[in-house]
Design an enzyme around this catalytic site. Structure first.
Site, mmCIF file in Angstrom:
data_model
loop_
_atom_site.group_PDB
_atom_site.id
_atom_site.type_symbol
_atom_site.label_atom_id
_atom_site.label_comp_id
_atom_site.label_asym_id
_atom_site.label_seq_id
_atom_site.Cartn_x
_atom_site.Cartn_y
_atom_site.Cartn_z
ATOM 1 N N SER A 118 -9.718 1.689 2.776
ATOM 2 C CA SER A 118 -8.825 2.420 1.907
ATOM 3 C C SER A 118 -7.774 1.545 1.216
ATOM 4 C CB SER A 118 -8.109 3.503 2.714
ATOM 5 O OG SER A 118 -7.295 2.909 3.721
ATOM 6 N N SER A 130 -10.148 -0.469 7.045
ATOM 7 C CA SER A 130 -9.540 -0.390 5.714
ATOM 8 C C SER A 130 -8.856 -1.648 5.201
ATOM 9 C CB SER A 130 -8.530 0.754 5.677
ATOM 10 O OG SER A 130 -9.199 1.962 5.461
ATOM 11 N N LYS A 166 0.858 -1.196 0.000
ATOM 12 C CA LYS A 166 0.000 0.000 0.000
ATOM 13 C C LYS A 166 0.887 1.238 0.000
ATOM 14 C CE LYS A 166 -3.941 1.861 2.678
ATOM 15 N NZ LYS A 166 -4.834 1.607 3.831
HETATM 16 N N1 GLN Z 1 -13.182 4.424 6.179
HETATM 17 C C1 GLN Z 1 -12.592 4.850 7.405
HETATM 18 C C2 GLN Z 1 -12.117 6.264 7.260
HETATM 19 O O1 GLN Z 1 -12.357 6.833 6.268
HETATM 20 C C3 GLN Z 1 -11.474 3.926 7.797
HETATM 21 C C4 GLN Z 1 -10.271 4.131 6.982
HETATM 22 C C5 GLN Z 1 -9.134 3.252 7.421
HETATM 23 O O2 GLN Z 1 -9.333 2.257 8.109
HETATM 24 N N2 GLN Z 1 -7.931 3.684 7.066
HETATM 25 O O3 GLN Z 1 -11.514 6.820 8.120
#
Ligand code: GLN
Length: 496
Positions: A154, A178, A79
């Site tokens: 994400s 995410s 990532k």
């Molecule tokens: N969707 C959540 C956010 O926007 C979690 C994102 C994540 O786990 N990095 O913060």
């Protein structure tokens, strides 16, 4: 498509260690696969051709010298919020578009030490803020099961890379869901380990008290091997936990006899609609058929999870992202004085969601509002953690849906709030710091497509071996994981 890219991490490592195939052949097959499909999938922001080939050659040399490597020759996606020395690490943000990492993240280094070969840096929502990958400023990633839909976020790029056979393992980071959400959307196994189990050194921080690195894979065994490689104490991360890591790949089970699995009273299935409801009811019955006894557990404060998270995560993000001011890292926009330079750099460098979070977080931390928002959120977080501790006195694991809907169409969720709701089932576990995973649990039909669903399993702190062990039994009995669904992929246009 070469048969080599169909292989999972465990099989590749066995064959490379036994010299039946070389790491270089596997890397070439993964690179060729990326060449063939990534224009359509968009999993990678950058394919690391030279680094992949050089690393694979070094793995072959190590194997030739007689080293046995747990992940010999396994192609993996990194990532793009994790540092890999000498390569660009952008967080999918304009502000870091041209920034080159001067060191390698500990978790990435451990994967390299275990014999993994990096194929590319994968797309994400900018600074990992989002649930669909659509907040990336640098590229669009599509779900390999239906190119009109999102891969989740994400860590959507890593998930799409593994689902499209452009890598065997994806490295993700999970702050509020995410890893688990893209795993569910791409029919993968995705593990968020216990907070502090995997080093955050070299992971560009979003919300430091929640961020955790973990693997995405096409099978539980592969996820376990990757977790075993990346977990463990790191003196470079002050929140890294010093205790021994219990190996998981050797703790995989084939039944659930003697386990009590908690079904959360506050997560009723009716609101999910008839089709998802019946898929999860079936999943719970499958757990029971494997010998588990199902018990009802209560997480009364789970409903405050989202509100709590959307104060704590932005508060931490506003502090963490203050360093991107055009001076030390990334791009800058010149101006006559330093204040204007900061302003212009940040206005041009951050996308709308990142700016929204910084504003919310700065507000929640400002004097006068600090007690009303930030302190109260911290108190609520303590209550959520206590709910889990209490629930685990009457069960060994908790089962729930991973997401509240199947993968949705690109562009379908335009307001931020509906995107925030995507993490309803995953955020409480992040607040509590407990390990949780998503394992494929069946399919939903929508618009003529068959779309993957994920079952979330949750364990007490440090019980990753039990968690992955149980997921392995479920996976073996249900066989949803690893399903390539070639017809779906062909219909969506990934196969040429
Ligand atoms: N969707 C959540 C956010 O926007 C979690 C994102 C994540 O786990 N990095 O913060």
């Amino acid at each position: 498509m070469s048969e080599l890219v169909e292989r999972g991490a465990a099989e590749i490592a066995r064959d490379v260690n036994a010299k039946r195939v070389s790491a270089r052949e596997i890397a070439d097959a993964a690179l060729a696969r990326a060449d063939a499909v990534d224009e359509r999938v968009g999993a990678y922001l950058r394919v690391l051709y030279d680094i992949a080939r050089e690393t694979a050659t070094r793995v072959d040399e190590r194997v030739a010298r007689g080293e046995k490597l747990p992940l010999a020759g396994v192609p993996f996606a990194v990532k793009d919020n994790m540092c890999l020395n000498g390569t660009r690490t952008t967080c999918a943000s304009r502000i870091l578009e041209r920034w080159t990492a001067p060191y390698t993240a500990t978790a990435v280094q451990r994967m390299l030490d275990a014999g993994c070969v990096p194929i590319g840096k994968s797309n994400l929502d900018e600074f990992a803020m989002g649930s669909s990958c659509e907040n990336s400023a640098l590229g669009v990633t599509r779900n390999p099961y239906d190119l009109g839909r999102v891969p989740g976020g994400s860590s959507g790029g890593s998930a799409a890379a593994v689902a499209a056979r452009e890598a065997a393992i994806g490295m993700g980071s999970d702050t509020g869901g995410s890893i688990r959400e893209p795993a569910a959307f791409c029919n993968l196994v995705g593990l968020k380990p216990t907070y502090g189990r995997v080093s955050r050194y070299g992971l560009i921080a979003f919300a430091s008290s929640l961020d955790q690195i973990g693997p995405l894979a096409r099978s539980v065994e592969d996820a376990a091997l990757a977790y075993d490689a990346m977990a463990g104490h790191d003196p470079m991360d002050s929140t890294s936990i010093a205790s021994e890591v219990e190996p998981t790949a050797t703790a995989l089970r084939n039944d659930l006899r003697g386990l009590r699995i908690g079904i959360v009273r506050e997560f009723p299935l009716d609101p999910l609609g008839a089709e998802m409801k019946s898929a999860y009811e079936q999943a719970y019955r499958d757990l029971e058929a494997l010998g588990a006894s199902l018990v009802e557990v209560c997480l009364p404060t789970a409903e405050y999870g989202l509100a709590t998270y959307y104060l704590i995560a932005p508060a931490e993000c506003s502090a963490n992202l203050a360093r991107f001011d055009g001076v030390r890292y990334g791009s800058n926009v010149d101006a006559g004085d330093v204040g204007t330079m900061y302003e212009r750099t940040r206005a041009a460098g951050f996308g709308p969601e990142v700016k929204r979070r910084i504003l919310i977080g700065t507000y929640a931390l400002s004097s006068g509002y600090y007690d009303a928002y930030y302190v109260r959120a911290q108190k609520a977080r303590t209550l959520v953690a206590r709910d889990f501790a209490k629930a685990f006195t009457s069960c060994d694991l908790i089962a729930s849906p991973a997401t509240s809907c199947p993968p949705f169409a690109l562009g379908a969720k335009s307001d931020p709030y509906s995107m925030y709701l995507m993490d309803y089932y995953t955020i409480p576990m992040s607040l509590a710091g407990v390990p949780a995973l998503s394992v494929p649990c069946g399919w939903a039909r929508e618009g003529g497509r068959t779309l993957p669903l994920g079952l979330q399993l949750v364990a007490p702190h440090f019980a990753e071996a039990l968690l992955l062990g149980a997921a392995h039994a479920y996976e073996g009995a249900t066989k949803h994981a690893g399903t390539y669904a070639p017809s779906l992929v062909a219909a969506s246009g990934v196969e040429s």
